[in-house]
Design a protein around this motif. Structure first.
Motif, PDB file in Angstrom:
ATOM      1  N   MET A 178       0.827  -1.221   0.000  1.00 20.89           N
ATOM      2  CA  MET A 178       0.000   0.000   0.000  1.00 20.89           C
ATOM      3  C   MET A 178       0.861   1.272   0.000  1.00 20.89           C
ATOM      4  SD  MET A 178      -3.109  -0.964  -0.143  1.00 20.89           S
ATOM      5  CE  MET A 178      -4.116  -2.417   0.089  1.00 20.89           C
TER       6      MET A 178
ATOM      7  N   LEU B  96      -9.333  -1.388  -4.979  1.00 22.11           N
ATOM      8  CA  LEU B  96      -9.246  -1.282  -3.518  1.00 22.11           C
ATOM      9  C   LEU B  96     -10.611  -0.955  -2.914  1.00 22.11           C
ATOM     10  CD1 LEU B  96      -7.653  -1.105  -0.859  1.00 22.11           C
ATOM     11  CD2 LEU B  96      -7.207   1.302  -1.403  1.00 22.11           C
TER      12      LEU B  96
ATOM     13  N   ILE C 164      -8.181  -8.885  -4.672  1.00 21.75           N
ATOM     14  CA  ILE C 164      -6.997  -8.709  -3.832  1.00 21.75           C
ATOM     15  C   ILE C 164      -5.745  -9.084  -4.613  1.00 21.75           C
ATOM     16  CG2 ILE C 164      -5.797  -9.569  -1.787  1.00 21.75           C
ATOM     17  CD1 ILE C 164      -8.495  -9.762  -0.413  1.00 21.75           C
TER      18      ILE C 164
ATOM     19  N   LEU D  42      -5.247  -6.466  -7.185  1.00 17.96           N
ATOM     20  CA  LEU D  42      -4.818  -5.225  -6.546  1.00 17.96           C
ATOM     21  C   LEU D  42      -3.324  -5.240  -6.269  1.00 17.96           C
ATOM     22  CD1 LEU D  42      -5.489  -2.511  -5.185  1.00 17.96           C
ATOM     23  CD2 LEU D  42      -5.960  -3.785  -3.084  1.00 17.96           C
TER      24      LEU D  42
END
Length: 590
Positions: free
Chosen positions: A1, A138, A294, A297
């Motif tokens: 992130m 997200l 996920i 991402l």
């Protein structure tokens, strides 16, 4: 992130745009909860045999409204989020382009063209994906997953929901472990792409040389080796990336097993209805996207993170050429005083110039001659402020050239380098490249001054003829003369010709020099040449050897010194006489 933190400056700047986008995603997720609930209600009604036409119309109406709502809200988030991503790419592309424009010669010695192109294309696309697909994935996964879980708890059964999501922490653990490996793998992959891009650019640009020396096979083998290495590196990326989907499928499979087993148990014991179980299965299906998201991402984020680090490193590099805060903005004009004690190129301990001192009064002409590598072009590079790391001082009009803004200095100089670069546009636009407001009459005047006007008139479309990439359709002499026309069209205070007449014949050379002497009678000119006839009329001539000035004076004074200049003059005169005799002999035989 970490990439979101690095891009925090942009998300803060565009917070309203992304706020609207995320709100639209939330509304889409809420609307998406309606169809499973309606389907469950329909199943229960059919199980009770209580379906009526009125109820069916209502249910179908609700489903229709949900579909329209999904369309409108999806359109809203696409406009805002994808629009934000496009704006980020534009911002970074502009920033990177201007960074390239501001950087010095050392920067371009360090970075190859193909590598810079990879940063400006592949890396920026990866960063754009973070602000577009990354943000979407997200928030969509969080919102869709969160609202679906809430619906499962409230509309079905909290115990079934709790058991169904037990395998999901395994997904988070897997994503974190694989993400760490993905970051380093993607960075290696982007670097490999840069090398491949650079090799491609180099081979295409040098294809004539490759063919001339018969190196097609060897160059193709070298290219294949780089491609094979790139494939090997990308296989590692693909191997790590491909682990996300099967792991996610396994975890979702466990969720379905728990749902069917325990949900069936609750139905048999009358704690939930069959319709609620159907709704729950539909909600579990809705969780498939957030779970798979996920993996997607982390793919997007790690690519973007690696690319952002590469671009950030490039943007962090500083030019060694710095303008003073109170820079002179008036155009440079007047006498030039060149006093460089010594200069060496960055990373090279050898002095390229030593004790090079000369003065060029305004309106006069200086000639610079010497062997290849003697330092002629180096003198010009310092005068053009390509390098500032020299001991000494260069004055233009009574001011140190470092005191001028770059625009004020360079706008006063017309420069024709040894390697003439022409752009893929028309002849006229190449000549007026520095001033597109110049009229065609002014363009033709500059072309006449550089003795290329008649050649241009013979082109298929005259001044509107496209010259091709780097002037591929022109001869070496035509390219040189177009470059001279481009330099003289603005009547610069200082004109620098760096061996700019090497590809023209003696008659054309004399015509150009005569035009320059007539049209630039009150402006300064510096000519570097190997052919001494180019500088014989200069007010002063300096001879360089190994970065030192070994002789200086006018043409007649240098001949009287009987040194290197006199020796080269006699040799070139002899060569010229032999050429004339050979032409005359061939004419007599004909």
């Amino acid at each position: 992130m970490g990439i979101f933190k690095k891009l925090g400056w942009y998300f803060k700047q565009e917070r309203r745009r992304y706020g609207i986008g995320v709100l639209a995603l939330l509304l889409v997720a809420i609307v998406n909860l309606i169809p499973p609930k309606i389907i469950g209600s329909m199943v229960d009604a059919m199980n009770r045999r209580s379906v009526t036409a009125h109820k069916l119309v209502i249910w179908l109406g609700i489903l229709l409204l949900a579909g329209v709502g999904q369309y409108l809200f999806r359109f809203a988030w696409r406009t805002q989020i994808w629009g934000g991503a496009a704006k980020l790419e534009r911002t970074l592309r502009t920033r990177l382009f201007w960074h390239f424009m501001r950087m010095d010669a050392t920067f371009y010695q360090k970075h190859r063209t193909g590598d810079l192109m990879a940063h400006a294309t592949n890396d920026l696309n990866a960063i754009q994906n973070v602000a577009g697909a990354g943000v979407l994935t997200l928030f969509d996964s969080i919102i869709t997953g969160g609202t679906t879980l809430i619906a499962m708890i409230i509309l079905v059964d909290w115990r079934l929901t709790l058991l169904a999501i037990l395998p999901m922490p395994l997904l988070a653990l897997m994503a974190r472990r694989l993400g760490t490996h993905l970051h380093s793998a993607f960075r290696d992959a982007q670097a490999a792409f840069s090398r491949l891009n650079d090799k491609t650019q180099e081979s295409v640009s040098g294809v004539k040389v490759i063919k001339t020396f018969g190196q097609e096979k060897e160059d193709a083998e070298d290219f294949d080796n780089i491609v094979d290495n790139t494939i090997v590196i990308n296989r590692r990326v693909n191997f790590i990336d491909s682990l996300f989907d099967p792991t996610t499928s396994l975890i979702m499979g466990l969720t379905y097993v728990i749902t069917i087993v325990y949900g069936g148990y609750l139905v048999l014991h009358g704690q939930i209805t069959i319709g609620q179980l159907v709704s729950f299965v539909a909600y579990v299906a809705a969780l498939v996207w957030p779970m798979f998201a996920i993996g997607r991402l982390f793919n997007i984020l790690e690519r973007g993170n690696a690319s952002y680090d590469r671009v950030a490193e490039l943007l962090a590099e500083k030019s060694s050429i710095v303008e003073p805060k109170q820079a002179l903005t008036t155009p440079a004009a007047g006498e030039i005083r060149y006093a460089v004690d010594h200069f060496s190129y960055p990373g090279d301990d050898t002095n390229a110039l030593v004790d090079v001192h000369f003065t060029v009064p305004e309106g006069s002409t200086l000639g610079i001659v010497g062997k290849v590598g003697a330092g002629k072009s180096t003198i010009f590079k310092l005068l053009l402020r390509e390098f500032d790391n020299y001991n000494g001082e260069i004055d233009f009009g009574g001011h140190n050239i470092k005191d001028y803004s770059l625009d004020a200095l360079l706008d006063s100089i017309g420069y024709v380098p040894q390697d003439n670069f022409l752009f893929s546009t028309t002849v006229a636009n190449n000549i007026r490249f520095s001033s597109y407001n110049k009229s065609l009459d002014e363009v033709e005047q500059a072309a006449s001054e550089s003795a290329v006007h008649e050649d241009i008139q013979g082109f298929p479309e005259g001044y509107d003829t496209a010259v091709g990439e780097r002037g591929v359709s022109l001869s070496g002499g035509q390219k040189q003369r177009l470059a001279i026309a481009r330099a003289v069209i603005n009547a610069p205070e200082l004109l620098i010709l760096d061996d700019a007449l090497s590809a023209v014949d003696a008659r054309t050379e004399e015509e150009i020099l005569e035009n320059l002497r007539k049209d630039r009678a009150h402006k300064t000119t510096i000519i570097a040449a190997h052919r001494l006839s180019s500088v014989m009329h200069a007010d002063e001539i300096i001879v360089l050897e190994g970065g030192h000035v070994i002789e200086r004076g006018t043409h007649s004074q240098l001949l009287a010194q009987n040194g290197w200049y006199a020796e080269m003059w006699n040799l070139q005169q002899l060569e010229s006489k032999l050429d004339k005799d050979s032409i005359a002999k061939e004419g007599g035989q004909a």
